[in-house]
Design a protein around this motif. Structure first.
Motif, mmCIF file in Angstrom:
data_model
loop_
_atom_site.group_PDB
_atom_site.id
_atom_site.type_symbol
_atom_site.label_atom_id
_atom_site.label_comp_id
_atom_site.label_asym_id
_atom_site.label_seq_id
_atom_site.Cartn_x
_atom_site.Cartn_y
_atom_site.Cartn_z
ATOM 1 N N ILE A 281 54.857 34.892 39.374
ATOM 2 C CA ILE A 281 53.917 35.995 39.184
ATOM 3 C C ILE A 281 54.537 37.304 39.668
ATOM 4 O O ILE A 281 55.252 37.334 40.678
ATOM 5 C CB ILE A 281 52.609 35.731 39.965
ATOM 6 C CG1 ILE A 281 51.925 34.441 39.466
ATOM 7 C CG2 ILE A 281 51.661 36.926 39.894
ATOM 8 C CD1 ILE A 281 51.399 34.515 38.061
ATOM 9 N N TYR A 282 54.218 38.391 38.947
ATOM 10 C CA TYR A 282 54.579 39.735 39.406
ATOM 11 C C TYR A 282 53.295 40.516 39.618
ATOM 12 O O TYR A 282 52.589 40.853 38.669
ATOM 13 C CB TYR A 282 55.455 40.451 38.381
ATOM 14 C CG TYR A 282 56.070 41.742 38.906
ATOM 15 C CD1 TYR A 282 57.307 41.744 39.518
ATOM 16 C CD2 TYR A 282 55.398 42.955 38.793
ATOM 17 C CE1 TYR A 282 57.876 42.918 40.009
ATOM 18 C CE2 TYR A 282 55.949 44.131 39.273
ATOM 19 C CZ TYR A 282 57.183 44.106 39.867
ATOM 20 O OH TYR A 282 57.739 45.274 40.355
ATOM 21 N N GLY A 283 52.975 40.789 40.886
ATOM 22 C CA GLY A 283 51.780 41.549 41.226
ATOM 23 C C GLY A 283 52.143 43.002 41.471
ATOM 24 O O GLY A 283 52.755 43.329 42.490
ATOM 25 N N VAL A 284 51.768 43.871 40.564
ATOM 26 C CA VAL A 284 52.171 45.278 40.648
ATOM 27 C C VAL A 284 51.607 45.964 41.881
ATOM 28 O O VAL A 284 52.181 46.947 42.373
ATOM 29 C CB VAL A 284 51.771 46.026 39.354
ATOM 30 C CG1 VAL A 284 50.272 46.059 39.179
ATOM 31 C CG2 VAL A 284 52.336 47.442 39.316
ATOM 32 N N HIS A 285 50.504 45.446 42.448
ATOM 33 C CA HIS A 285 49.921 46.028 43.655
ATOM 34 C C HIS A 285 50.084 45.138 44.888
ATOM 35 O O HIS A 285 49.574 45.462 45.955
ATOM 36 C CB HIS A 285 48.437 46.316 43.443
ATOM 37 C CG HIS A 285 48.180 47.416 42.466
ATOM 38 N ND1 HIS A 285 48.787 48.642 42.555
ATOM 39 C CD2 HIS A 285 47.373 47.473 41.365
ATOM 40 C CE1 HIS A 285 48.365 49.416 41.560
ATOM 41 N NE2 HIS A 285 47.524 48.725 40.824
ATOM 42 N N PHE A 286 50.769 44.005 44.739
ATOM 43 C CA PHE A 286 51.019 43.135 45.879
ATOM 44 C C PHE A 286 52.148 43.737 46.733
ATOM 45 O O PHE A 286 52.837 44.658 46.301
ATOM 46 C CB PHE A 286 51.408 41.737 45.397
ATOM 47 C CG PHE A 286 50.244 40.922 44.869
ATOM 48 C CD1 PHE A 286 49.002 41.480 44.619
ATOM 49 C CD2 PHE A 286 50.404 39.566 44.598
ATOM 50 C CE1 PHE A 286 47.938 40.731 44.148
ATOM 51 C CE2 PHE A 286 49.350 38.799 44.124
ATOM 52 C CZ PHE A 286 48.118 39.381 43.892
#
Length: 321
Positions: A281-286
């Motif tokens: 997963i790539y979480g742009v706000h993580f």
């Protein structure tokens, strides 16, 4: 105006005056030659691979929201504060990073989302991050937009001109409609219209990237599945904002979602499938760089950052929002 309303609008009031044709010298300065491949890790750039593809997380800035402030936080203050405290976040602040994703695919140089353009109290670090990754703005061939909020489209223009003058700008039809219907974006619309190409969910937007519908947050909200060989990475946009609150309490209402019940179903589905299938997963706000997996634990879920990805010094090892 609530912070939620400001979030959707801030960074979008771009006085787009239109970009003139570049001379050969200007094109050279903008960088139209293929981007280089070797990228060194830095505070603002985290290079990694997706199969044979080269990728990099690019830091743009951050949103730091007091959990107890109902005007700033999209979640109920008491519930958000309790979740943060249980995860070891001592300052009671919701930390949301902003990191667009760079993907090199042969001659294509793809940028997914464009950051906030320095609005919303952010730092506009994306231009420097991009150059630190060895890419000039003119070398970007494709800009993929997840949705129409300011921290994702705010970097499309700079000083009244296209920020990425040679790129095709791709987005879902519903997202493009939402942008065109916002009066405050009229200048931006005039500027980018010649470069925009729309798609519908499920479309192959580049040879290695497929659009994935992640509905509920905003009209046409889109994730992107990036694949090479057996390796896959899913860019989830704003389907989940916080690696603590969104992951530990996916059914908690988020005021930034245009359709709360649908957004909850999307979050629950992503967490379930992600944990079951071991999805990357790539979480742009993580927490930067936003790469990891969901893991089932104690009847719920947690975010597990990818080994080798740096953790911010001010966040617990489990990953703060």
């Amino acid at each position: 105006m609530t912070f939620h309303a400001r979030l959707a609008a801030a960074g979008l009031l771009l006085a787009a005056l239109g970009a003139g044709a570049c001379s050969p010298e200007e094109k050279k300065a903008a960088g139209t030659e293929p981007a280089g491949a070797a990228v060194a890790a830095s505070e603002d750039v985290h290079p990694f691979r997706i199969g044979a593809l080269e990728a990099a997380a690019l830091r743009d800035g951050a949103l730091n929201l007091p959990a107890s402030d109902a005007e700033m936080s999209p979640w109920a203050p008491a519930e958000a504060a309790a979740l943060l405290s249980a995860a070891g976040v001592a300052d009671g602040t919701i930390h949301l990073s902003i990191q667009p994703l760079l993907v090199r695919d042969g001659e294509r140089v793809v940028l997914i989302d464009t950051g906030a353009g320095g609005e919303m109290g952010t730092e506009n670090r994306l231009p420097g991050s991009l150059r630190a990754a060895g890419v000039e703005p003119g070398q970007v061939t494709d800009v993929l937009i997840s949705h129409a909020h300011g921290d994702h489209i705010g970097g499309l223009a700079a000083d009244g001109a296209l920020a990425f003058p040679n790129a095709v700008i791709r987005m879902d039809e519903a997202t493009w409609r939402e942008i065109r219907e916002e009066p405050r974006l009229a200048d931006l619309v005039r500027l980018i219209t010649p470069r925009v190409q729309t798609f519908t969910a499920g479309a192959e937007v580049t040879p290695a990237i497929t659009a994935v519908a992640l509905p509920g947050h905003s009209p046409g909200h889109t994730g992107y599945e990036i694949g090479s060989g057996d390796d896959r990475l899913l860019y989830i946009g704003d389907a989940l904002h916080s690696s603590i609150i969104s992951v530990h309490a996916p059914t908690l209402r988020n005021a930034w979602d245009s359709d709360g019940p649908l957004a909850i179903r999307t979050r629950e589905g992503l967490l379930e499938r992600g944990a079951r299938d071991g999805m990357r997963i790539y979480g742009v706000h993580f927490p930067f760089p936003g790469i990891g997996r969901f893991e089932r634990v104690d009847g719920g879920f947690r975010w597990v950052p990818e080994r080798g990805a740096p953790l911010p010094a001010d966040h617990p090892a489990t990953g703060a929002g």
